[in-house]
Scaffold this motif. Sequence first.
Motif, PDB file in Angstrom:
ATOM      1  N   SER A 120       0.849  -1.188   0.000  1.00 60.48           N
ATOM      2  CA  SER A 120       0.000   0.000   0.000  1.00 60.48           C
ATOM      3  C   SER A 120       0.883   1.236   0.000  1.00 60.48           C
ATOM      4  O   SER A 120       2.008   1.211   0.515  1.00 60.48           O
ATOM      5  CB  SER A 120      -0.923   0.015   1.228  1.00 60.48           C
ATOM      6  OG  SER A 120      -1.751  -1.135   1.262  1.00 60.48           O
ATOM      7  N   GLY A 167      -2.534   3.624  -3.381  1.00 67.65           N
ATOM      8  CA  GLY A 167      -2.925   2.240  -3.590  1.00 67.65           C
ATOM      9  C   GLY A 167      -3.084   1.542  -2.258  1.00 67.65           C
ATOM     10  O   GLY A 167      -2.396   1.867  -1.281  1.00 67.65           O
ATOM     11  N   ASN A 209      -5.482  -5.230  -5.145  1.00 60.17           N
ATOM     12  CA  ASN A 209      -5.257  -3.847  -4.726  1.00 60.17           C
ATOM     13  C   ASN A 209      -6.241  -2.926  -5.420  1.00 60.17           C
ATOM     14  O   ASN A 209      -6.654  -3.180  -6.558  1.00 60.17           O
ATOM     15  CB  ASN A 209      -3.845  -3.387  -5.079  1.00 60.17           C
ATOM     16  CG  ASN A 209      -2.781  -3.990  -4.200  1.00 60.17           C
ATOM     17  OD1 ASN A 209      -2.682  -5.209  -4.087  1.00 60.17           O
ATOM     18  ND2 ASN A 209      -1.974  -3.147  -3.575  1.00 60.17           N
ATOM     19  N   ILE A 210      -6.608  -1.859  -4.737  1.00 58.59           N
ATOM     20  CA  ILE A 210      -7.310  -0.761  -5.380  1.00 58.59           C
ATOM     21  C   ILE A 210      -6.341   0.408  -5.509  1.00 58.59           C
ATOM     22  O   ILE A 210      -5.396   0.535  -4.706  1.00 58.59           O
ATOM     23  CB  ILE A 210      -8.574  -0.335  -4.596  1.00 58.59           C
ATOM     24  CG1 ILE A 210      -8.226   0.032  -3.149  1.00 58.59           C
ATOM     25  CG2 ILE A 210      -9.632  -1.419  -4.653  1.00 58.59           C
ATOM     26  CD1 ILE A 210      -9.397   0.611  -2.368  1.00 58.59           C
ATOM     27  N   GLY A 259      -9.211   5.768 -11.202  1.00 57.26           N
ATOM     28  CA  GLY A 259      -8.868   4.705 -10.264  1.00 57.26           C
ATOM     29  C   GLY A 259      -9.254   3.355 -10.817  1.00 57.26           C
ATOM     30  O   GLY A 259      -9.785   3.246 -11.924  1.00 57.26           O
ATOM     31  N   GLY A 260      -8.987   2.334 -10.022  1.00 55.56           N
ATOM     32  CA  GLY A 260      -9.325   1.007 -10.485  1.00 55.56           C
ATOM     33  C   GLY A 260      -8.929  -0.064  -9.488  1.00 55.56           C
ATOM     34  O   GLY A 260      -8.626   0.206  -8.324  1.00 55.56           O
ATOM     35  N   ILE A 261      -8.928  -1.279  -9.974  1.00 56.19           N
ATOM     36  CA  ILE A 261      -8.590  -2.436  -9.154  1.00 56.19           C
ATOM     37  C   ILE A 261      -7.568  -3.278  -9.912  1.00 56.19           C
ATOM     38  O   ILE A 261      -7.619  -3.391 -11.143  1.00 56.19           O
ATOM     39  CB  ILE A 261      -9.858  -3.259  -8.812  1.00 56.19           C
ATOM     40  CG1 ILE A 261      -9.533  -4.360  -7.811  1.00 56.19           C
ATOM     41  CG2 ILE A 261     -10.517  -3.808 -10.068  1.00 56.19           C
ATOM     42  CD1 ILE A 261     -10.778  -4.995  -7.198  1.00 56.19           C
ATOM     43  N   LYS A 262      -6.617  -3.849  -9.161  1.00 53.72           N
ATOM     44  CA  LYS A 262      -5.541  -4.650  -9.751  1.00 53.72           C
ATOM     45  C   LYS A 262      -5.539  -6.037  -9.106  1.00 53.72           C
ATOM     46  O   LYS A 262      -5.571  -6.155  -7.874  1.00 53.72           O
ATOM     47  CB  LYS A 262      -4.201  -3.964  -9.532  1.00 53.72           C
ATOM     48  CG  LYS A 262      -2.997  -4.752 -10.030  1.00 53.72           C
ATOM     49  CD  LYS A 262      -1.674  -4.079  -9.638  1.00 53.72           C
ATOM     50  CE  LYS A 262      -1.464  -2.792 -10.394  1.00 53.72           C
ATOM     51  NZ  LYS A 262      -0.094  -2.249 -10.132  1.00 53.72           N
ATOM     52  N   THR A 300      -5.845  -5.403 -14.702  1.00 57.38           N
ATOM     53  CA  THR A 300      -6.504  -4.263 -14.058  1.00 57.38           C
ATOM     54  C   THR A 300      -7.829  -3.956 -14.742  1.00 57.38           C
ATOM     55  O   THR A 300      -8.060  -4.320 -15.899  1.00 57.38           O
ATOM     56  CB  THR A 300      -5.640  -2.986 -14.115  1.00 57.38           C
ATOM     57  OG1 THR A 300      -5.454  -2.605 -15.489  1.00 57.38           O
ATOM     58  CG2 THR A 300      -4.287  -3.190 -13.451  1.00 57.38           C
ATOM     59  N   GLY A 348     -10.425  -0.302 -14.655  1.00 60.91           N
ATOM     60  CA  GLY A 348     -10.514   1.013 -14.034  1.00 60.91           C
ATOM     61  C   GLY A 348     -11.255   2.028 -14.879  1.00 60.91           C
ATOM     62  O   GLY A 348     -11.869   1.698 -15.910  1.00 60.91           O
TER      63      GLY A 348
END
Length: 280
Positions: free
Chosen positions: A121, A171, A179-180, A213-216, A238, A240
Amino acid sequence: MLRKNFFLFILLIFSISNSAELRFGKGSFSVSSDIFGSSKEIKEDITVYSIAEQHKNIFGNRLYYSYNLSFLSSEKERKVIDLYNTAYDPTPGYKPQMEYELKGFDGQIDLGFDVLNSGSSYLGFSAFLGISLPYIENYNTDSNNNNTLSALPDSKTEIKTYRVGGSVKGGYEIFPRINIFGFFSYGYQTGKVENEKWGIDGSVNGSYMTIGGGIKFYIFKEKKKILFLTLSPQLYVTAGYKYDRWELKDVKINNIALNLNKDDLVITDSYGFFGLGYSF
């Protein structure tokens, strides 16, 4: 030669950064400015191809870099030229129509420092440099008369701006391997807007902003130590969202067929994307 140079440029980025993500995005764009002859917003679907790195620490410390190189292409949008000068062309009831299409390139490179970093993070602040090279093509429709074709021919309005500013990137690991992330950038830009056939030519200043933003999800993630070097090979996907806004002040135009001499130019895009990336 151009294709070869482009390949070498992309290869150089991949080699130096040791990390890259290929993104494909779909969404919409809008152009708002009277200089295109319509008081109505031009809006159409857009496709975006990007090579990006959201956040990569350098030498295992809190320094980091990021980059985003995007190629944009839209569908065509038809608009009535409602700012047409009837003194130039007094044809009763005549309303010319034009089709518009946006294409181009946008790039940004950040260098920053993490104020918080726990490995998985982070929260960081960075400075960035960027360049935008979009262009808007216009096409006359079959119903337009010779007066319109003469004063407002098929042409290309080219925009070239350079920008500098600051970014915030963050993150957070919500689950192992998931992760976001989020980002925000704002800066000052300066450059030129040109279309010789329409009488658009001038230096401009303005602002640029992006947020998203997004998510991984990590498909593969581990650490390996080879001699004195620690490698962290990763493969991830990803999903996003990204929003961009370019605002340019007082774009000048000198065209007998239009009832104006200057206006602001605002271009926005918003799109969702999917990506596949790797890192070492």
